[in-house]
Design a protein around this motif. Structure first.
Motif, short mmCIF file in Angstrom:
data_model
loop_
_atom_site.label_atom_id
_atom_site.label_comp_id
_atom_site.label_asym_id
_atom_site.label_seq_id
_atom_site.Cartn_x
_atom_site.Cartn_y
_atom_site.Cartn_z
N ALA A 178 0.46 -1.10 0.43
CA ALA A 178 -0.43 -0.19 -0.15
C ALA A 178 1.01 1.13 0.01
CB ALA A 178 -0.45 -0.23 0.74
N ARG A 179 0.24 2.26 -0.70
CA ARG A 179 0.79 3.35 -0.33
C ARG A 179 0.40 4.54 0.31
NH1 ARG A 179 5.91 2.89 -3.21
NH2 ARG A 179 5.94 4.73 -3.49
N ARG A 180 1.29 5.10 0.52
CA ARG A 180 0.84 6.97 1.33
C ARG A 180 0.51 8.25 0.12
NH1 ARG A 180 -0.43 6.76 6.66
NH2 ARG A 180 0.48 9.23 7.35
N ILE A 181 -0.75 8.68 -0.07
CA ILE A 181 -0.42 9.57 -1.35
C ILE A 181 -1.27 10.42 -0.71
CG2 ILE A 181 -0.19 8.23 -2.95
CD1 ILE A 181 -2.90 8.80 -3.77
N GLU A 182 -0.62 12.36 -1.56
CA GLU A 182 -1.12 12.93 -0.87
C GLU A 182 -2.16 13.60 -2.22
OE1 GLU A 182 2.10 15.25 1.62
OE2 GLU A 182 1.79 15.95 -0.34
N PRO A 183 -3.38 13.37 -2.13
CA PRO A 183 -4.69 13.36 -4.27
C PRO A 183 -4.91 15.22 -3.62
CG PRO A 183 -5.64 12.76 -2.08
CD PRO A 183 -4.12 12.69 -0.74
N HIS A 184 -4.32 15.41 -4.80
CA HIS A 184 -3.89 16.51 -5.25
C HIS A 184 -5.53 16.96 -6.18
CE1 HIS A 184 -1.22 19.21 -3.38
NE2 HIS A 184 -0.93 17.96 -2.86
N HIS A 185 -5.73 16.48 -7.69
CA HIS A 185 -6.59 16.42 -8.90
C HIS A 185 -7.23 14.83 -8.98
CE1 HIS A 185 -6.31 21.11 -8.66
NE2 HIS A 185 -5.45 21.10 -8.57
N LEU A 186 -8.54 15.45 -9.31
CA LEU A 186 -8.68 14.72 -10.48
C LEU A 186 -9.14 14.34 -11.86
CD1 LEU A 186 -12.07 12.91 -7.97
CD2 LEU A 186 -10.33 11.66 -8.98
N VAL A 188 -10.42 13.99 -15.98
CA VAL A 188 -11.24 12.57 -16.76
C VAL A 188 -11.04 13.23 -18.11
CG1 VAL A 188 -13.39 12.47 -18.00
CG2 VAL A 188 -12.98 13.06 -14.94
N TRP A 189 -9.55 12.08 -18.76
CA TRP A 189 -9.62 12.36 -20.04
C TRP A 189 -9.59 11.38 -20.75
CZ3 TRP A 189 -4.40 10.43 -22.04
CH2 TRP A 189 -3.55 10.98 -22.92
N ALA A 190 -9.66 10.81 -21.94
CA ALA A 190 -10.77 9.39 -22.67
C ALA A 190 -11.05 8.85 -22.16
CB ALA A 190 -9.07 9.64 -23.46
N GLY A 191 -12.25 9.42 -21.98
CA GLY A 191 -13.51 8.46 -20.64
C GLY A 191 -13.13 7.74 -19.35
N ARG A 192 -11.82 8.10 -18.60
CA ARG A 192 -11.61 7.04 -17.83
C ARG A 192 -10.54 8.86 -16.72
NH1 ARG A 192 -10.14 5.29 -21.87
NH2 ARG A 192 -9.62 2.59 -22.53
N TRP A 193 -10.95 7.95 -15.48
CA TRP A 193 -10.70 9.09 -14.32
C TRP A 193 -9.10 8.92 -13.65
CZ3 TRP A 193 -14.21 12.13 -11.66
CH2 TRP A 193 -15.33 11.46 -12.43
N TYR A 194 -8.34 10.13 -13.16
CA TYR A 194 -7.18 9.77 -13.07
C TYR A 194 -6.82 10.53 -12.47
CZ TYR A 194 -5.89 7.63 -17.84
OH TYR A 194 -5.71 7.55 -19.42
N LEU A 195 -6.10 10.41 -11.04
CA LEU A 195 -5.70 11.07 -9.92
C LEU A 195 -4.12 11.64 -10.34
CD1 LEU A 195 -6.11 12.24 -7.44
CD2 LEU A 195 -5.97 10.11 -6.18
N VAL A 196 -4.83 13.25 -9.65
CA VAL A 196 -3.21 13.13 -9.90
C VAL A 196 -2.42 13.72 -8.33
CG1 VAL A 196 -1.54 15.46 -9.98
CG2 VAL A 196 -3.18 14.70 -11.57
N ALA A 197 -1.59 13.01 -7.76
CA ALA A 197 -1.11 12.71 -6.07
C ALA A 197 -0.14 12.64 -5.73
CB ALA A 197 -1.93 10.87 -5.62
N TYR A 198 0.60 12.76 -4.80
CA TYR A 198 2.09 13.36 -4.61
C TYR A 198 2.32 12.27 -3.53
CZ TYR A 198 6.63 15.23 -2.71
OH TYR A 198 8.09 14.96 -2.31
N ASP A 199 3.52 10.79 -4.17
CA ASP A 199 3.50 9.72 -3.20
C ASP A 199 4.89 9.83 -2.19
OD1 ASP A 199 4.74 7.64 -2.41
OD2 ASP A 199 3.93 6.65 -4.41
N LEU A 200 3.99 10.08 -0.87
CA LEU A 200 5.02 10.47 -0.08
C LEU A 200 6.21 9.00 0.68
CD1 LEU A 200 2.04 11.16 2.31
CD2 LEU A 200 4.01 12.69 1.85
#
Length: 340
Positions: A178-186, A188-200
């Protein structure tokens, strides 16, 4: 009186659509004088709508925070937009197909007759275009957890799921800690959901497919960081290791391209996978309805190709090469059907 009521509802709808409005712009939108706008605002205040006056050169009016607008505050254009959006939204979240239909029906029931007629004027059948490269829908629970963590800036603990949505167990070859991340932005591109996050753990920015995450919310808050680069969209689109998997197609093949992975990731179709090889080369895996279709998409990158897999893709490339050679042969210059 009816005209005044409709204008007041329109004014309230405008105030609810964005954070702040200058008086002059409100008057222009409503096609009335600034004095009339002030009078309508006082009318709304008497009805207990918390409209705040913002003083100064950048001032104007703002609807107070925490106030819930009545659900009927739609003009004709907004009603039409809702009807179209609910009927054409891609099914990227599990279980929302029935929910969108029920939402549309519920809105129609409570709409005044003229607005209901506007919404009912568009009854659509949405057909899938194969060029959309659809992704598997996301569990709404996971999407809600991620969205709440982004909004409240709380650290997430995430585990990586398989492409089919199953969860690897410790001891499995594909199990990842498991990874601990800081989620910053959701995004949606090409019908896919992406999360932009900082990996701690590795102190790096990452892009992750939300449908490949099993999120566990925590109570640990974090401070917003400066995002990588100047363009969030470019960061997502140029990240080749964002967790994409090949879409299901009748044919799937791959090739080595003489291009950097971030360039190919930016222009590769949804449902394809880009593997970084070195600074100037990558491998692209993608699918299509035919081997010639894959070869044609690869040709759009206008780069040297090598190590094509499987043999059927190589054969399709040879067939296309023969056809293109025939097309480009010098023919009779007077024949408009010939390419010179």
């Amino acid at each position: 009186m009816a005209s005044t009521s409709r204008r007041a509802l329109r004014l309230l709808s405008l105030l609810g659509s964005r954070r702040q409005w200058p008086l002059r712009e409100l008057a222009t939108r409503l096609d009335v004088s600034e004095r009339t706008v002030r009078r309508d605002i006082e009318t709304l205040r008497q009805l207990d709508y918390p409209i705040t006056t913002i003083h100064g050169p950048d001032g104007g009016y703002r609807l107070g925070a925490g106030h819930t607008l009545p659900p009927l505050l739609f003009d004709d254009d907004q009603a039409l937009a809702v009807a179209v959006a609910l009927q054409t939204a891609p099914s990227t979240v599990f279980g929302l197909g029935d929910d969108t239909a029920r939402a549309l029906a519920a809105l129609e029931r409570v709409m005044p007759a003229p607005l209901r007629a506007s919404m009912q004027s568009l009854r659509l059948t949405r057909l899938q275009n194969y060029w959309e490269f659809p992704a598997p829908p996301i569990d709404s629970t996971a999407l809600t957890a991620v969205g709440a963590a982004v909004r409240h800036r709380r650290v997430l603990v995430t585990e990586t799921l398989r492409a089919d949505g199953s969860r690897p167990e410790p001891g499995d070859d594909d199990f990842l800690p498991a990874r601990r991340i800081e989620p910053h932005h959701l995004v949606v591109w090409a019908g896919r959901w992406y999360l932009v996050a900082y990996d701690l753990a590795d102190h790096e920015w990452r892009v992750r497919r939300v449908d490949r995450l099993h999120p566990r919310p925590t109570t640990h808050r974090f401070t917003a960081r400066e995002l990588p680069g100047e363009d969030l969209a470019q960061f997502v689109m140029r990240s080749h290791d964002r967790g994409d998997t090949p879409a299901a197609w009748p044919c799937t093949g791959s090739a080595r391209l003489d291009l950097p992975a971030d360039v190919v990731a930016r222009w590769a179709p949804g449902g394809s996978v880009v593997e970084h090889l070195d600074a100037n080369h990558c491998r692209l895996t993608l699918g299509a309805w035919s081997w010639a279709g894959i070869a044609g998409i690869l040709a759009t990158f206008d780069a040297e190709l090598s190590d094509l897999r499987p043999p059927e893709l190589v054969q399709a490339g040879r067939r296309l090469a023969r056809r293109w050679a025939t097309m480009t042969e010098t023919g009779d210059s007077d024949d408009p059907t010939r390419l010179s």
